[in-house]
Design an enzyme around this catalytic site. Structure first.
Site, PDB file in Angstrom:
ATOM      1  N   LYS A 191      64.226  67.328  -0.874  1.00 42.10           N
ATOM      2  CA  LYS A 191      63.208  66.286  -1.021  1.00 42.10           C
ATOM      3  C   LYS A 191      63.036  65.928  -2.495  1.00 42.10           C
ATOM      4  O   LYS A 191      62.940  64.744  -2.856  1.00 42.10           O
ATOM      5  CB  LYS A 191      61.882  66.760  -0.404  1.00 42.10           C
ATOM      6  CG  LYS A 191      61.939  66.779   1.131  1.00 42.10           C
ATOM      7  CD  LYS A 191      60.787  67.511   1.812  1.00 42.10           C
ATOM      8  CE  LYS A 191      61.043  67.533   3.324  1.00 42.10           C
ATOM      9  NZ  LYS A 191      60.038  68.270   4.101  1.00 42.10           N
ATOM     10  N   GLN A 204      55.030  71.822   3.221  1.00 41.32           N
ATOM     11  CA  GLN A 204      56.202  72.207   4.007  1.00 41.32           C
ATOM     12  C   GLN A 204      55.802  73.234   5.069  1.00 41.32           C
ATOM     13  O   GLN A 204      55.120  74.208   4.779  1.00 41.32           O
ATOM     14  CB  GLN A 204      57.274  72.786   3.060  1.00 41.32           C
ATOM     15  CG  GLN A 204      58.607  73.053   3.729  1.00 41.32           C
ATOM     16  CD  GLN A 204      59.314  71.781   4.203  1.00 41.32           C
ATOM     17  OE1 GLN A 204      59.182  70.725   3.606  1.00 41.32           O
ATOM     18  NE2 GLN A 204      60.053  71.886   5.282  1.00 41.32           N
ATOM     19  N   ASP A 237      53.942  62.764   5.888  1.00 41.10           N
ATOM     20  CA  ASP A 237      54.589  63.318   7.084  1.00 41.10           C
ATOM     21  C   ASP A 237      54.060  62.634   8.354  1.00 41.10           C
ATOM     22  O   ASP A 237      54.652  62.760   9.417  1.00 41.10           O
ATOM     23  CB  ASP A 237      54.251  64.816   7.225  1.00 41.10           C
ATOM     24  CG  ASP A 237      55.288  65.730   6.599  1.00 41.10           C
ATOM     25  OD1 ASP A 237      56.481  65.406   6.669  1.00 41.10           O
ATOM     26  OD2 ASP A 237      54.881  66.782   6.059  1.00 41.10           O
TER      27      ASP A 237
HETATM   28  N1  GUN Z   1      59.228  71.699   8.453  1.00 40.07           N
HETATM   29  C1  GUN Z   1      60.228  71.279   9.267  1.00 40.07           C
HETATM   30  N2  GUN Z   1      60.238  69.939   9.341  1.00 40.07           N
HETATM   31  C2  GUN Z   1      59.235  69.496   8.570  1.00 40.07           C
HETATM   32  C3  GUN Z   1      58.742  68.195   8.244  1.00 40.07           C
HETATM   33  O1  GUN Z   1      59.240  67.162   8.699  1.00 40.07           O
HETATM   34  N3  GUN Z   1      57.688  68.172   7.398  1.00 40.07           N
HETATM   35  C4  GUN Z   1      57.112  69.284   6.900  1.00 40.07           C
HETATM   36  N4  GUN Z   1      56.072  69.147   6.097  1.00 40.07           N
HETATM   37  N5  GUN Z   1      57.536  70.503   7.181  1.00 40.07           N
HETATM   38  C5  GUN Z   1      58.600  70.594   8.009  1.00 40.07           C
END
Ligand code: GUN
Length: 284
Positions: free
Chosen positions: A52, A96, A119
């Protein structure tokens, strides 16, 4: 001949478009900024967070990382989120997942300001998705929709089957397909006669988290098969929820793993951060 849907290429085009808009935004004095929080030292989460950050660099979005120890209390995490919510230079906040077991994930996701929730996990944003009126989109399902649009795949009136009912992928995926007039069936671990249902799918989206779960006998000839899985096979090699080798002999088009849905998720995150920055600065 099966068409392999190239998520890497579509994602790259999407990121180029975001980069161009970021540049225009910066010319107006706004520098989009994404804050990423990671709690603990889950190795997969570390890889995702690094990816990211790298994408932020590529498109010119500022990224801030808050790496907190696994012993962080819920109150400490909430305090950080409150600080980031109040900071006008931070446009997007992402925590996350998973967070350590002693932290209530829902409480954390509900604390992120809906306007900064890149998200789209906050119940307010989930509600917007339910009624089909949204600004911020859940990254993986929206990335899948971008792929389908890019490939000019007809959705309206088609039978779409989603395997998996998670809040992150399966449920919002169903909503986005429904908004585009698909007939949507959501299957999961308790579904009976699964193969019978999946064989009806014109578009099959698989997000169940089991390596090579979908085999050729479960797929209709010529179907579009979208593999959201990120698993390891018996040799420890990265693979998806779909048995690519078998299913690519039968499908009309299919996404590979890696290089399919994965890159699209991050591209959508960059789009969301840009959208959030524009909205917060009242730039259309
Ligand atoms: N963990 C696995 N997929 C995701 C996601 O799309 N966003 C976040 N914040 N954590 C994750």
């Amino acid at each position: 001949m099966v068409k392999i849907i190239d998520g890497k290429k579509i994602s790259s085009d999407t990121l180029d478009a975001v980069a161009l808009e970021v540049e225009q935004l910066k010319a107006k004095g706004v520098e989009p900024c994404l804050a990423v929080i990671i709690v603990g030292d889950d190795p997969a989460s570390r890889v995702y967070v690094n990816n990211k950050k790298r994408s932020c660099e590529r498109v010119g979005i500022k990224s801030l990382e808050f790496a907190l120890p696994a012993t962080t209390t819920q109150d400490e995490l909430i305090e950080l989120i409150d600080k980031l919510n109040a900071d006008p230079t931070v446009n997007g906040i992402l925590c996350q997942l998973p967070v350590p077991k002693h932290i209530d994930e829902t409480a954390v996701l509900c604390r992120i300001s809906p306007e900064k929730d890149v998200d789209a996990f906050h119940p307010q944003n989930v509600g917007h998705i339910m009624i089909g009126d949204f600004t911020l989109l859940p990254c993986t399902p929206a990335g899948v929709m971008t792929m389908l649009h890019h490939e000019n795949i007809d959705i309206s009136g088609k039978n779409c089957v989603v395997i998996g009912r998670s809040n992150i992928v399966g449920k919002p995926m169903a909503m986005l397909l429904l908004k585009e007039n698909a007939t949507v069936t959501v299957c999961h671990s308790k579904t009976q006669n699964l193969a019978e249902i999946t064989r009806q799918a014109d578009i099959l989206v698989v997000a169940i988290g089991r390596a090579k779960f979908v085999t050729a006998d479960m797929v209709k000839e010529g179907a579009v098969v979208i593999d959201v899985g990120m698993d390891r096979d018996e040799n420890g090699k990265l693979c998806g929820d779909v048995d690519f080798e078998q299913v690519s002999e039968k499908a009309g088009s299919i996404t590979p793993v890696p290089g399919g849905v994965g890159p699209m998720t991050i591209a959508t995150l960059m789009q969301n951060t840009l959208t959030a920055a524009k909205a917060q600065n009242k730039i259309l």
